[in-house]
Design an enzyme around this catalytic site. Structure first.
Site, PDB file in Angstrom:
ATOM      1  CB  CYS A   1       6.062  -1.693  16.498  1.00 31.39           C
ATOM      2  SG  CYS A   1       7.805  -0.987  16.071  1.00 31.39           S
TER       3      CYS A   1
ATOM      4  CB  CYS B   1       2.955  -1.056  13.696  1.00 35.02           C
ATOM      5  SG  CYS B   1       3.111  -0.921  11.891  1.00 35.02           S
TER       6      CYS B   1
ATOM      7  CD  GLU C   1      -1.485  -0.353   3.432  1.00 36.14           C
ATOM      8  OE1 GLU C   1      -2.057  -1.447   3.674  1.00 36.14           O
ATOM      9  OE2 GLU C   1      -1.357   0.500   4.386  1.00 36.14           O
TER      10      GLU C   1
ATOM     11  CB  CYS D   1       7.132  -4.624   8.626  1.00 35.76           C
ATOM     12  SG  CYS D   1       8.259  -3.804   9.843  1.00 35.76           S
TER      13      CYS D   1
ATOM     14  CB  SER E   1      10.024   6.847   8.866  1.00 31.96           C
ATOM     15  OG  SER E   1       9.603   6.723  10.432  1.00 31.96           O
TER      16      SER E   1
ATOM     17  CB  CYS F   1       3.188   7.513   2.964  1.00 34.97           C
ATOM     18  SG  CYS F   1       3.658   6.490   4.221  1.00 34.97           S
TER      19      CYS F   1
ATOM     20  CG  ASN G   1      -4.183   6.232  12.448  1.00 35.76           C
ATOM     21  OD1 ASN G   1      -5.397   6.388  12.360  1.00 35.76           O
ATOM     22  ND2 ASN G   1      -3.409   6.820  11.844  1.00 35.76           N
TER      23      ASN G   1
ATOM     24  CB  CYS H   1       1.729   1.788   9.377  1.00 29.60           C
ATOM     25  SG  CYS H   1       2.714   2.715   8.931  1.00 29.60           S
TER      26      CYS H   1
HETATM   27  N1  SAH Z   1       9.432   0.980  10.048  1.00 29.02           N
HETATM   28  C1  SAH Z   1       9.544   2.491  10.098  1.00 29.02           C
HETATM   29  C2  SAH Z   1       8.645   3.158   9.255  1.00 29.02           C
HETATM   30  C3  SAH Z   1       7.426   2.861   8.817  1.00 29.02           C
HETATM   31  S1  SAH Z   1       6.098   3.203  10.061  1.00 29.02           S
HETATM   32  C4  SAH Z   1       9.505   3.066  11.276  1.00 29.02           C
HETATM   33  O1  SAH Z   1       9.308   2.369  12.304  1.00 29.02           O
HETATM   34  O2  SAH Z   1       9.582   4.074  11.543  1.00 29.02           O
HETATM   35  C5  SAH Z   1       5.976   4.713   9.993  1.00 29.02           C
HETATM   36  C6  SAH Z   1       5.632   5.228  11.285  1.00 29.02           C
HETATM   37  O3  SAH Z   1       4.268   5.101  11.795  1.00 29.02           O
HETATM   38  C7  SAH Z   1       6.491   5.148  12.405  1.00 29.02           C
HETATM   39  O4  SAH Z   1       6.709   6.196  13.283  1.00 29.02           O
HETATM   40  C8  SAH Z   1       5.514   3.805  13.148  1.00 29.02           C
HETATM   41  O5  SAH Z   1       5.710   3.859  14.493  1.00 29.02           O
HETATM   42  C9  SAH Z   1       4.133   4.738  13.047  1.00 29.02           C
HETATM   43  N2  SAH Z   1       3.059   3.805  13.359  1.00 29.02           N
HETATM   44  C10 SAH Z   1       2.662   2.540  13.076  1.00 29.02           C
HETATM   45  N3  SAH Z   1       1.353   2.230  13.485  1.00 29.02           N
HETATM   46  C11 SAH Z   1       1.033   2.920  13.940  1.00 29.02           C
HETATM   47  C12 SAH Z   1      -0.268   3.479  14.400  1.00 29.02           C
HETATM   48  N4  SAH Z   1      -1.283   2.402  14.328  1.00 29.02           N
HETATM   49  N5  SAH Z   1      -0.532   4.742  14.642  1.00 29.02           N
HETATM   50  C13 SAH Z   1       0.161   5.657  14.520  1.00 29.02           C
HETATM   51  N6  SAH Z   1       1.291   5.444  14.070  1.00 29.02           N
HETATM   52  C14 SAH Z   1       1.826   4.397  13.600  1.00 29.02           C
END
Ligand code: SAH
Length: 354
Positions: free
Chosen positions: A117, A120, A93, A113, A192, A106, A291, A334
């Site tokens: 986390c 996410c 996406e 991934c 990022s 984006c 989110n 994401c």
């Molecule tokens: N792997 C990279 C880039 C992808 S995620 C990273 O970790 O930075 C892009 C951003 O969105 C990151 O800061 C991630 O922590 C955040 N993110 C992921 N899921 C999210 C969610 N549900 N709500 C808000 N931010 C989120």
């Protein structure tokens, strides 16, 4: 049979070498390169190149590497979310956001991934594979064609960890920046990362003018270990020390991403602790209420909490902004859309031709 060459993954130099290998002149390489970035999808459309050479090129290479499967358009703010079908059937996406300063895309860097986390959606089923540099570029070209307008800014913040696909991402940056291609300035690109320290050191050495965003999300190891497993390998101290090396080398301000999770990392003491850790650094904090992701029991903080958190950071000398939530009506977190799409098994059984 040798594997077909994905032309969008080729630098000018590689296309020049390919042209020579196919018995033509070196300058053909640059011609092929500029055709790709004019957005053509068929080698036959390269009108200043002989038919014989195009036939040879078609034998060994291809341009089109994805198709748009679905576009969701936000009624709130013009954000568009794209589901893209790769040639091997995988789905990724991308998100287009419309800002005053230009169109921003984006992009994803991996299918899924593996960083784990806990908040996410991209990481729920792990990583399937890395994207090629051409597949990262393909997202920009497809979306640009769909909106009929130039994309001027790129954020590498879609699914995937850019530093877990480092070589392809670095190649992507150099190709996207090329004046004979899309010519997107390094200053218009944000990368990022969750903070894979050795790659951060390597990137500092490259001294690129991109904006680096670090997903921090917690002010101490105890909490960060819980929500970001990568912290068990590269803890906050190691990460911030490396960030200092990075800013010293590049003179570029780092953005720290901090998603506010209700009752988890959004308390006053967290803001105070964060401000202490970041004191004196050339940085800025980007706050965003989480989110919400269906599969995760975590919730986003209230707007008020975000304002209070920001206020404490500012009072303690740390520059902070609250990011606008775009596309909240179209599953813009994401990996959310890809996941719900795969689960509903809406994937058509097609494999586009090259
Ligand atoms: N792997 C990279 C880039 C992808 S995620 C990273 O970790 O930075 C892009 C951003 O969105 C990151 O800061 C991630 O922590 C955040 N993110 C992921 N899921 C999210 C969610 N549900 N709500 C808000 N931010 C989120």
């Amino acid at each position: 049979m040798n594997e077909m060459i994905e032309l969008k993954s080729c630098s000018i130099k590689e296309l020049e070498d390919l042209s020579i290998e196919l018995g033509d002149k070196k300058f053909r390489g640059k011609q092929i390169f500029s055709w790709i970035y004019k957005g053509i999808e068929d080698i036959d459309d390269m009108s200043n190149i002989s038919k014989a050479f195009k036939n040879q090129l078609k034998q060994v290479s291809y341009i089109k590497n994805m198709d748009i499967l679905k576009v969701l358009k936000s009624k709130l703010d013009g954000t568009r979310k794209y589901l893209l079908l790769l040639n091997d059937g995988n789905i990724i996406e991308s998100v287009l956001m419309k800002y005053k300063h230009g169109n921003t895309i984006c992009v994803s860097t991996q299918v899924g991934c593996k960083m784990g986390c806990t908040f996410c959606a991209s990481t729920i089923d792990g990583v399937v594979r890395n994207l090629t540099c051409g597949e990262i570029i393909g997202q920009v070209l497809e979306v640009q064609k769909d909106i009929g307008e130039r994309i001027s800014n790129i954020v590498l913040m879609g699914s995937g960890e850019p530093f877990d696909n480092y070589e392809e991402v670095m190649k992507f940056l150099s190709i996207i920046n090329d004046p004979s291609g899309l010519n997107i300035g390094m200053r218009n690109i944000t990368l990022s990362t969750c903070g894979i320290v050795p790659k951060l050191i390597d990137l500092a050495e490259k001294n690129l003018q991109i904006t680096l965003a670090i997903s921090l999300h917690a002010p101490n190891d105890e909490l960060r270990n819980r929500i970001m497993p990568v912290n068990k390998v590269y803890n906050i101290e190691k990460l911030l020390d490396t960030c200092k090396i990075y800013t010293k080398k590049t003179n570029r301000r780092i953005t720290f991403e901090y998603s506010l999770i209700r009752g988890v990392n959004d308390k006053k003491e967290h803001a105070i602790e964060l401000a202490k850790k970041l004191k004196g650094m050339l940085c800025h904090v980007n706050l965003i209420p989480l989110n919400e992701v269906e599969e995760r029991s975590l919730r986003g903080s209230a707007r008020e909490t975000a304002y209070d958190f920001q206020k404490i950071l500012k009072q303690n000398g740390i520059d902070a902004t609250i990011r606008r939530e775009l596309g909240s009506d179209i599953e813009a977190a994401c990996g959310q859309l890809r996941k719900s799409f795969i689960e509903k098994k809406e994937i058509p059984n097609i494999k586009p031709e090259n």
